[in-house]
Design an enzyme around this catalytic site. Structure first.
Site, short mmCIF file in Angstrom:
data_model
loop_
_atom_site.label_atom_id
_atom_site.label_comp_id
_atom_site.label_asym_id
_atom_site.label_seq_id
_atom_site.Cartn_x
_atom_site.Cartn_y
_atom_site.Cartn_z
N LYS A 1 0.81 -1.22 0.00
CA LYS A 1 0.00 0.00 0.00
C LYS A 1 0.85 1.27 0.00
CE LYS A 1 -4.49 -1.48 1.47
NZ LYS A 1 -4.32 -2.89 1.83
N GLU B 1 -9.73 7.27 3.90
CA GLU B 1 -10.64 6.33 4.57
C GLU B 1 -9.85 5.06 4.83
OE1 GLU B 1 -10.33 6.41 1.31
OE2 GLU B 1 -10.00 4.25 1.02
N SER C 1 1.50 -9.93 -1.11
CA SER C 1 1.15 -8.51 -0.94
C SER C 1 1.51 -7.94 0.43
CB SER C 1 -0.34 -8.31 -1.21
OG SER C 1 -1.12 -9.15 -0.37
C1 LIG Z 1 -5.17 -3.89 1.47
C2 LIG Z 1 -4.49 -5.18 1.18
C3 LIG Z 1 -4.87 -6.01 0.11
C4 LIG Z 1 -6.05 -5.71 -0.77
O1 LIG Z 1 -6.00 -4.53 -1.49
P1 LIG Z 1 -5.73 -4.48 -3.06
O2 LIG Z 1 -6.01 -3.08 -3.43
O3 LIG Z 1 -6.67 -5.47 -3.71
O4 LIG Z 1 -4.33 -4.88 -3.29
C5 LIG Z 1 -4.14 -7.15 -0.14
N1 LIG Z 1 -3.09 -7.51 0.65
C6 LIG Z 1 -2.71 -6.75 1.69
C7 LIG Z 1 -1.55 -7.20 2.51
C8 LIG Z 1 -3.39 -5.57 2.00
O5 LIG Z 1 -2.99 -4.82 3.05
#
Ligand SMILES: *Cc1c(COP(=O)(O)O)cnc(C)c1O
Length: 406
Positions: A90, A112, A378
């Site tokens: 993020k 938000e 992610s």
């Molecule tokens: C917020 C988040 C997501 C989902 O958000 P996307 O916009 O779909 O990437 C996925 N993995 C993690 C670790 C997150 O914090």
């Protein structure tokens, strides 16, 4: 590329656009006319790249997961977004947007947040730049996500509880929009995924595209080719997936696979599998697929993972899924937990619950022995430790290696 990118009106095929109240016109118009100009300047590029390198810690490694690869009889590489500062992808986006805000001479940032991950990434860059930061968060989410609320406060953000509606993300978004209408000159609104009105989906996808830019160079170095057979990413709003897919969209030999949260089962009434359950409609000022009743009321999504718990999906993903370029699979709460426990033991990495959905999908896919597969990891799982420990005792997993040794 054109086929998969935004057109001059801010649409991906039939999805996207900016369905905004009249009073937001000025804010959106300013951003729309400026974002590409600003990001193209040398000044922006220099500062953005330096921060990604020395503050976020990029490039994040591409790691060959040997034991996971053995399990699935293929070659699996992990893109380690979990190693980014603040623990997920993020921050790639919040760094980009805070620099845009600075170029637009904004002094105040609003955002938000649902689970608090985007709120933390926003509060972090506001502290870094010395800008005022106001985070809107549903009162229910504030209760559920206490550690992240604490982080945001320590970083200097003002966290405003939202008591309307279901007291969750969509209500927090409504409040943030209201704030922006009232403070159009001083304030920039940092949206956390590839959602919202044009130009946000395109702007956020471009900031996250650093993920696939790096994957290309790293794969070339490690395998001799820039192109994997498959890329797998989880989807909440779709920003980590959009970033991991971005530079591969035109290479139809690269399979792009998006993993949604099935929750307790796609047809259980407690799910967040938007591409299956969703129909076209308007959410957060853009036309996309969303989970709604026949009367257009938003259906509350469910996932064990707070980051995938979103009733819509970015318009770029809605388009890519509708035209078949991106395939989707759904992984349940239980399957993601099982995948997380097993993966942690195999690779020594505790994944975020969101990322555990991408790993869980490996069970549903077929691989050749020579395939090159990239899983976008992610985020890291520290934030999910409470959930992992709570469910650990009732999980029915067995570890393949441990069994052999016994
Ligand atoms: C917020 C988040 C997501 C989902 O958000 P996307 O916009 O779909 O990437 C996925 N993995 C993690 C670790 C997150 O914090």
């Amino acid at each position: 590329m054109a086929e998969y990118q935004i057109n001059e009106h801010g649409y991906y095929g039939e999805f996207g656009g900016a369905y905004i109240p009249e009073m937001l016109f000025h804010n959106i118009e300013e951003l729309k006319t400026q974002y590409l100009k600003i990001t193209a300047t040398d000044g922006f590029q220099k500062e953005y790249k330096a921060l990604l390198k020395d503050y976020v810690g990029r490039p994040t490694p591409l790691f060959y997961a040997k034991r996971l690869s053995e399990k699935y009889q293929t070659n699996i590489y992990l893109k380690r977004e979990d190693l980014c500062h603040t623990g997920a992808h993020k921050i790639n986006n919040t760094i980009g947007q805070i620099l845009i805000a600075k170029f637009l001479q904004k002094t105040r940032i609003i955002a938000e947040t649902g689970a608090g991950q985007h709120g933390v990434a926003t509060a972090t860059v506001c502290a870094l730049m010395g800008l005022e930061c106001v985070i809107y968060m549903g009162a229910l989410d504030i209760e559920r996500q206490a550690p992240n609320v604490g982080r945001m406060k320590m970083l200097g953000a003002k966290v405003i509880p939202v008591h309307s509606g279901s007291k969750t993300l969509k209500d927090a978004t409504n409040e943030a929009i209201r704030d922006w209408i009232n403070n159009p000159i001083s304030t920039h609104y940092i949206i956390g995924s590839v959602v919202g009105p044009h130009p946000y989906p395109d702007m956020v996808a471009r900031f996250q595209s650093v993920i696939s830019e790096e994957i290309k160079a790293q794969l070339l170095e490690q395998t001799g080719s820039e192109f994997p057979n498959k890329i797998i990413a989880c989807v909440g709003g779709g920003s980590n997936a959009a970033g991991a897919f971005f530079h591969y969209l035109d290479n139809s030999n690269v399979e792009l696979i998006a993993i949604e949260a099935a929750g307790e089962g796609i047809n259980s009434g407690k799910s967040a599998a938007t591409s299956v359950l969703g129909t076209p409609g308007i959410i957060h000022a853009s036309k996309t697929l969303l989970m709604q009743t026949k009367d257009g009321q938003i259906i509350e999504p469910h996932s064990i993972s707070a980051g995938l718990d979103y009733p819509g999906i970015g318009p770029c993903l809605a388009h890519l899924i509708s035209n078949g370029r991106v395939k989707t699979h759904a992984v349940s709460d239980k399957e993601s937990l099982k995948a997380a426990y097993e993966f942690t033991k195999l690779e020594g990495i505790i994944p975020a619950l969101e990322s555990a959905h991408a790993i869980g999908a490996l069970e549903q896919l077929n691989f050749n022995k020579t395939d090159i597969v990239v899983v976008n990891l992610s985020g890291r799982g520290d934030k999910d430790l409470g959930t992992y420990l709570k469910h650990f005792s009732d999980s029915t997993i067995s570890y393949p290696d441990t069994k052999n040794k016994a």
